[in-house]
Design a protein around this motif. Structure first.
Motif, short mmCIF file in Angstrom:
data_model
loop_
_atom_site.label_atom_id
_atom_site.label_comp_id
_atom_site.label_asym_id
_atom_site.label_seq_id
_atom_site.Cartn_x
_atom_site.Cartn_y
_atom_site.Cartn_z
N CYS A 84 0.88 -1.16 0.00
CA CYS A 84 0.00 0.00 0.00
C CYS A 84 0.93 1.22 0.00
O CYS A 84 1.62 1.47 -0.99
CB CYS A 84 -0.93 -0.03 1.20
N HIS A 85 1.00 1.96 1.10
CA HIS A 85 1.98 3.04 1.21
C HIS A 85 3.40 2.48 1.12
O HIS A 85 4.30 3.09 0.59
CB HIS A 85 1.78 3.77 2.54
N ALA A 86 3.57 1.31 1.69
CA ALA A 86 4.81 0.51 1.62
C ALA A 86 4.35 -0.91 1.91
O ALA A 86 3.19 -1.24 1.68
CB ALA A 86 5.83 1.02 2.63
N ALA A 87 5.25 -1.76 2.40
CA ALA A 87 4.81 -3.08 2.86
C ALA A 87 3.94 -2.87 4.09
O ALA A 87 4.39 -2.31 5.09
CB ALA A 87 6.01 -3.95 3.19
N CYS A 88 2.70 -3.30 4.02
CA CYS A 88 1.72 -2.98 5.07
C CYS A 88 0.91 -4.21 5.47
O CYS A 88 0.75 -5.16 4.69
CB CYS A 88 0.76 -1.90 4.60
N ILE A 89 0.37 -4.15 6.68
CA ILE A 89 -0.69 -5.05 7.10
C ILE A 89 -2.01 -4.39 6.70
O ILE A 89 -2.24 -3.21 7.00
CB ILE A 89 -0.66 -5.27 8.62
N SER A 96 -9.73 -7.78 -2.30
CA SER A 96 -10.11 -7.60 -3.71
C SER A 96 -9.76 -6.21 -4.23
O SER A 96 -9.64 -6.01 -5.44
CB SER A 96 -11.60 -7.87 -3.89
N LEU A 97 -9.58 -5.23 -3.34
CA LEU A 97 -9.30 -3.86 -3.78
C LEU A 97 -7.89 -3.70 -4.33
O LEU A 97 -7.60 -2.69 -4.98
CB LEU A 97 -9.50 -2.89 -2.61
N TYR A 98 -7.03 -4.67 -4.07
CA TYR A 98 -5.66 -4.58 -4.56
C TYR A 98 -5.44 -5.41 -5.82
O TYR A 98 -4.30 -5.60 -6.25
CB TYR A 98 -4.68 -5.00 -3.45
N ALA A 99 -6.54 -5.82 -6.45
CA ALA A 99 -6.43 -6.57 -7.69
C ALA A 99 -5.71 -5.76 -8.76
O ALA A 99 -4.96 -6.30 -9.58
CB ALA A 99 -7.81 -6.98 -8.17
N PHE A 100 -5.92 -4.44 -8.78
CA PHE A 100 -5.27 -3.60 -9.79
C PHE A 100 -3.75 -3.68 -9.66
O PHE A 100 -3.03 -3.71 -10.66
CB PHE A 100 -5.74 -2.14 -9.66
N ARG A 101 -3.26 -3.74 -8.43
CA ARG A 101 -1.81 -3.79 -8.22
C ARG A 101 -1.26 -5.17 -8.55
O ARG A 101 -0.17 -5.29 -9.10
CB ARG A 101 -1.50 -3.39 -6.78
N VAL A 199 -9.35 1.56 -7.37
CA VAL A 199 -8.79 2.86 -6.97
C VAL A 199 -9.84 3.73 -6.28
O VAL A 199 -9.56 4.40 -5.28
CB VAL A 199 -8.18 3.57 -8.18
N VAL A 200 -11.05 3.72 -6.80
CA VAL A 200 -12.12 4.53 -6.20
C VAL A 200 -12.37 4.10 -4.76
O VAL A 200 -12.46 4.92 -3.84
CB VAL A 200 -13.41 4.42 -7.03
N ARG A 201 -12.48 2.80 -4.53
CA ARG A 201 -12.78 2.32 -3.18
C ARG A 201 -11.59 2.51 -2.24
O ARG A 201 -11.76 2.81 -1.05
CB ARG A 201 -13.24 0.87 -3.24
N LEU A 224 0.37 5.42 -5.73
CA LEU A 224 -0.18 5.19 -7.05
C LEU A 224 0.77 5.66 -8.14
O LEU A 224 1.33 6.76 -8.05
CB LEU A 224 -1.52 5.93 -7.21
N LYS A 225 0.95 4.83 -9.17
CA LYS A 225 1.68 5.23 -10.35
C LYS A 225 0.76 6.05 -11.26
O LYS A 225 -0.46 6.11 -11.06
CB LYS A 225 2.21 4.01 -11.09
N ALA A 226 1.33 6.66 -12.30
CA ALA A 226 0.60 7.61 -13.12
C ALA A 226 -0.75 7.10 -13.65
O ALA A 226 -1.77 7.80 -13.52
CB ALA A 226 1.48 8.08 -14.28
N PRO A 227 -0.83 5.90 -14.22
CA PRO A 227 -2.14 5.46 -14.76
C PRO A 227 -3.21 5.36 -13.67
O PRO A 227 -4.38 5.71 -13.91
CB PRO A 227 -1.84 4.09 -15.37
#
Length: 393
Positions: A84-89, A96-101, A199-201, A224-227
């Motif tokens: 997330c911000h870095a390696a996070c708990i 499911s919200l991190y599927a984009f990453r 990203v929205v959630r 977040l990266k540019a896209p």
């Protein structure tokens, strides 16, 4: 409609959102802290305790360290580790919200190392023998510097990045890897969200956790990266992130435009302020530019700075008192004594009040880590007498 806030109002909203103001912050214990913050950063440095333990302590006081560990790493899983911000708990409900990453990693086909040829073999080992640690697949290192990872370590971390395996608990400080399909609840595994939905959630979670946040604050929280930052921008403009635009008078001109969780604007933040030492990796202060803007406090972790160039110490911890960052303590432990190797206060802070706050923070931290004495080695000359008196009292 844009809501106007003073810098002081924004600061108090931020403190309440982060769990440092008001009685509500203590309800629900450590699991509620994780849900409130959305992400708890991990780091290997341990002085008084590891950073993820310090996060809960800073908000709840002397909660048992094993209780903190169980709240993060339990069975069934309450949380998982990811970027997330870095390696996070992170709360398991946010899987499911991190599927984009995970898709970004899979498409890139590269980590910090070139991918080895044994990725499929390591995945099969997890399938047959999981849960496993790196010790079960040949060890994490080749014998060189810390970044000289073995092929098995690179492979298992790649599988973690792409979501084939997941870490929901640790043994000591070692990750335990298991197939995601055996650990992550089925309804989350089957929740196939688009990049925009993710990203929205997540923007909504970051906005709620930060209280009041600029666009740059939200990007930094989620790294977040540019896209994906473009997706964030769209959600802020069309309102789909569910955040209310605010103008913060008193913040630098480039940062006066911000967003807030509408629920935080409904009531005036009131209650008792927490007095505590903060981990440098605490989400209240992990962004240096934001910390300067909100608190007028310029903090830098000096653990990786050569000793002779350090100003405040190896692991200087900001001291929060009365809703302000009033000073720093570089702590250590010597047997049953908590040592303030270096203690300082911010310019313009009342020395007597600061001394009382520092003493309270030091004694509470000492009791939490099992120390029965406090000693201060180096301190600003003008603070020395009042601090010694406060520590004795």
């Amino acid at each position: 409609m844009t809501v106007t806030l003073s810098a002081d109002e924004a600061r108090r909203i931020i403190l309440r959102a982060q769990g440092f103001l008001g009685a509500d912050a203590r309800r629900g214990g450590v699991p509620a802290v994780l849900r409130r913050l959305g992400a708890v950063q991990l780091d290997t440095i341990s002085v008084l305790a590891r950073s993820h333990e310090l996060i809960a302590y800073a908000r709840l006081g002397a909660v048992g360290r094993q209780k903190i560990e169980r709240a993060y790493w339990d069975d069934p899983a309450r949380a998982f580790e990811y970027w997330c911000h870095a390696a996070c708990i992170l709360p398991i409900d946010d899987w499911s919200l991190y599927a984009f990453r995970r898709r970004r990693f899979r498409d890139r086909k590269y980590r910090w190392h070139e991918l080895p040829d044994n990725v499929d073999k390591v995945l099969e080992q997890v399938r047959e023998n999981g849960p496993i640690t790196t010790a079960d697949i040949g060890g994490a290192k080749n014998g060189g510097p810390w970044w000289d990872w073995s092929d098995s370590k690179i492979a298992i971390e790649w599988l973690l990045d792409t979501g084939d395996v997941v870490c929901t608990r640790r043994v000591g400080w070692r990750r335990v890897y298991e197939l995601a399909e055996r650990v992550v609840p089925g309804h989350l595994l089957g929740d196939d969200l688009s990049d925009a939905e993710c990203v929205v959630r997540l923007a909504r979670i970051a906005g709620r956790a930060l209280g009041v946040a600029t666009r740059a604050d939200l990007v930094d929280f989620l790294r977040l990266k540019a896209p994906d930052a473009a997706l964030l921008d769209r959600s802020l403009l069309d309102g789909s992130a569910g955040l209310t635009p605010v103008h913060v008078s008193g913040w630098p001109e480039r940062a006066t435009k911000a967003w807030a969780d509408p629920a935080t604007l409904e009531t005036d933040p009131r209650g008792r302020h927490r007095t505590t030492l903060l981990s440098p990796f605490d989400s209240l202060v992990w962004d240096r530019a934001r910390t300067v803007r909100v608190f007028g406090f310029n903090h830098r972790l000096e653990a990786y700075v050569p000793r002779e160039k350090r100003v405040h110490g190896y692991f200087a911890m900001p001291v929060l008192a009365g809703g302000r960052l009033v000073g720093r303590v570089d702590p250590a432990r010597e047997g049953s004594t908590l040592v303030g190797r270096q203690v300082s206060v911010e310019p313009g802070v009342n020395q007597r009040k600061a001394a009382e706050s520092l003493a309270d923070a030091l004694w509470e931290a000492a009791a939490w880590v099992g120390c029965d004495d406090v000693r201060v080695d180096r301190v600003d000359p003008q603070l020395s007498a009042p601090l010694q008196q406060a520590l004795i009292r």
